[in-house]
Write a protein that holds these residues in place. Sequence first.
Motif, short mmCIF file in Angstrom:
data_model
loop_
_atom_site.label_atom_id
_atom_site.label_comp_id
_atom_site.label_asym_id
_atom_site.label_seq_id
_atom_site.Cartn_x
_atom_site.Cartn_y
_atom_site.Cartn_z
N THR A 1 0.85 -1.18 0.00
CA THR A 1 0.00 0.00 0.00
C THR A 1 0.89 1.24 0.00
O THR A 1 2.11 1.15 0.21
CB THR A 1 -0.91 0.03 1.24
OG1 THR A 1 -0.10 0.22 2.41
CG2 THR A 1 -1.71 -1.27 1.37
N GLY A 2 0.27 2.41 -0.22
CA GLY A 2 1.06 3.63 -0.23
C GLY A 2 1.79 3.87 1.07
O GLY A 2 2.97 4.26 1.08
N ARG A 3 1.12 3.66 2.19
CA ARG A 3 1.76 3.88 3.49
C ARG A 3 2.86 2.85 3.75
O ARG A 3 3.90 3.17 4.33
CB ARG A 3 0.73 3.81 4.61
CG ARG A 3 -0.24 4.98 4.63
CD ARG A 3 0.45 6.29 4.93
NE ARG A 3 -0.53 7.32 5.25
CZ ARG A 3 -0.28 8.60 5.35
NH1 ARG A 3 0.95 9.04 5.14
NH2 ARG A 3 -1.23 9.47 5.65
N GLU A 4 2.62 1.60 3.37
CA GLU A 4 3.65 0.58 3.54
C GLU A 4 4.89 0.93 2.75
O GLU A 4 6.02 0.79 3.24
CB GLU A 4 3.12 -0.79 3.11
CG GLU A 4 2.06 -1.36 4.03
CD GLU A 4 1.36 -2.56 3.45
OE1 GLU A 4 0.50 -3.13 4.14
OE2 GLU A 4 1.66 -2.94 2.29
N PHE A 5 4.71 1.42 1.54
CA PHE A 5 5.85 1.82 0.71
C PHE A 5 6.60 2.97 1.37
O PHE A 5 7.84 2.95 1.47
CB PHE A 5 5.37 2.22 -0.68
CG PHE A 5 6.48 2.53 -1.64
CD1 PHE A 5 7.04 1.54 -2.43
CD2 PHE A 5 6.99 3.82 -1.75
CE1 PHE A 5 8.08 1.83 -3.32
CE2 PHE A 5 8.03 4.11 -2.62
CZ PHE A 5 8.57 3.11 -3.41
N ASP A 6 5.87 3.99 1.82
CA ASP A 6 6.51 5.14 2.45
C ASP A 6 7.29 4.73 3.70
O ASP A 6 8.40 5.22 3.94
CB ASP A 6 5.46 6.19 2.84
CG ASP A 6 4.77 6.79 1.63
OD1 ASP A 6 5.38 6.80 0.55
OD2 ASP A 6 3.63 7.26 1.77
N LEU A 7 6.70 3.86 4.50
CA LEU A 7 7.36 3.40 5.72
C LEU A 7 8.62 2.63 5.39
O LEU A 7 9.67 2.83 6.02
CB LEU A 7 6.40 2.54 6.54
CG LEU A 7 6.96 1.95 7.84
CD1 LEU A 7 7.43 3.04 8.78
CD2 LEU A 7 5.88 1.09 8.51
N LEU A 8 8.55 1.75 4.40
CA LEU A 8 9.72 0.97 4.01
C LEU A 8 10.84 1.87 3.51
O LEU A 8 12.01 1.71 3.90
CB LEU A 8 9.33 -0.04 2.92
CG LEU A 8 10.47 -0.89 2.36
CD1 LEU A 8 11.14 -1.71 3.46
CD2 LEU A 8 9.95 -1.80 1.25
N VAL A 9 10.51 2.84 2.67
CA VAL A 9 11.53 3.75 2.15
C VAL A 9 12.17 4.55 3.28
O VAL A 9 13.39 4.72 3.33
CB VAL A 9 10.93 4.69 1.09
CG1 VAL A 9 11.91 5.82 0.74
CG2 VAL A 9 10.57 3.91 -0.17
N PHE A 10 11.34 5.04 4.19
CA PHE A 10 11.89 5.82 5.31
C PHE A 10 12.86 4.99 6.13
O PHE A 10 13.96 5.45 6.48
CB PHE A 10 10.75 6.34 6.19
CG PHE A 10 11.23 7.19 7.33
CD1 PHE A 10 11.53 8.53 7.15
CD2 PHE A 10 11.40 6.64 8.60
CE1 PHE A 10 11.99 9.32 8.19
CE2 PHE A 10 11.87 7.42 9.65
CZ PHE A 10 12.16 8.76 9.45
N LEU A 11 12.49 3.77 6.46
CA LEU A 11 13.36 2.91 7.26
C LEU A 11 14.64 2.56 6.50
O LEU A 11 15.73 2.55 7.08
CB LEU A 11 12.62 1.64 7.66
CG LEU A 11 11.47 1.83 8.66
CD1 LEU A 11 10.69 0.54 8.83
CD2 LEU A 11 11.98 2.34 10.00
N THR B 1 2.17 0.19 14.40
CA THR B 1 2.35 -1.22 14.74
C THR B 1 1.77 -2.12 13.68
O THR B 1 2.40 -3.11 13.26
CB THR B 1 1.68 -1.52 16.10
OG1 THR B 1 2.20 -0.63 17.09
CG2 THR B 1 1.94 -2.96 16.52
N VAL B 2 0.57 -1.80 13.22
CA VAL B 2 -0.08 -2.62 12.19
C VAL B 2 0.70 -2.59 10.89
O VAL B 2 0.92 -3.62 10.24
CB VAL B 2 -1.52 -2.14 11.96
CG1 VAL B 2 -2.14 -2.84 10.74
CG2 VAL B 2 -2.38 -2.41 13.19
N HIS B 3 1.17 -1.42 10.48
CA HIS B 3 1.91 -1.32 9.22
C HIS B 3 3.26 -2.03 9.29
O HIS B 3 3.70 -2.63 8.31
CB HIS B 3 2.09 0.15 8.82
CG HIS B 3 0.87 0.74 8.17
ND1 HIS B 3 -0.24 1.11 8.88
CD2 HIS B 3 0.60 1.01 6.87
CE1 HIS B 3 -1.15 1.58 8.05
NE2 HIS B 3 -0.66 1.54 6.82
#
Length: 231
Positions: A157-167, A196-198
């Motif tokens: 999802t968009g948020r999952e992608f953003d979180l992965l890139v940030f990390l 937590t869920v993401h």
Amino acid sequence: MGHHVLVVDDDPTVSDVVRRYLEQDGCQVRLAADGADGLAAVAAQRPDLVVLDLMMPGIDGLEVCRRLRRTLPDLPVIMLTALGEEADRVLGLEVGADDYVTKPFSPRELVLRIRSVLRRATPAADPLPPALITDGGLTVDTARRLAALDGDPLSLTGREFDLLVFLLCHPGRAWSRADLLDRVWGWQFGDQSTVTVHVRRLREKIEPNPAEPTRIQTVWGIGYRYEAGPR
């Protein structure tokens, strides 16, 4: 904004209020009265974002979100939930909602949440250097918003992608849930269970064993840390 937003809600009063506020903000808005109509509207013309009520007769919001994620994993979805339904809100995030707003809500707050989600979903609006990030078999193309693991595309999802890139861009550093909520979601406050869920969903997609993660590690009492290196 000029974005196309689909509002799926069986309450015509809520739909009309949301439509008016979004149109005042420059959005083009379509309305759907139930889940079946919402799915048909997406199939007829893909919107830029879907505002989706959780509780609807027939096909409820959770099932609509599941179906959208199977075919359009990057379509931003904001879920509307009743106040106090924490378990349902978490479940909504688990099936792929990018964000949620609890009823009764401020229409202005909803518009701000929509802006935030759309900004994150639009590559040109928030460029993320470097253009290509790799970590072992994990490859992320930030320009095209594509990710793959060992050559197999990842459905994020968009948020999952953003979180992965940030990390990935900050390996080795521990981040609290509040930090991640601020830096990735753009929220100064909010339910930290969203993070937590993401994280859990990301682990299921990029970790060989999500129960014993080696990439996204838990830092007890703080939050999470990304550990880069050969796998």
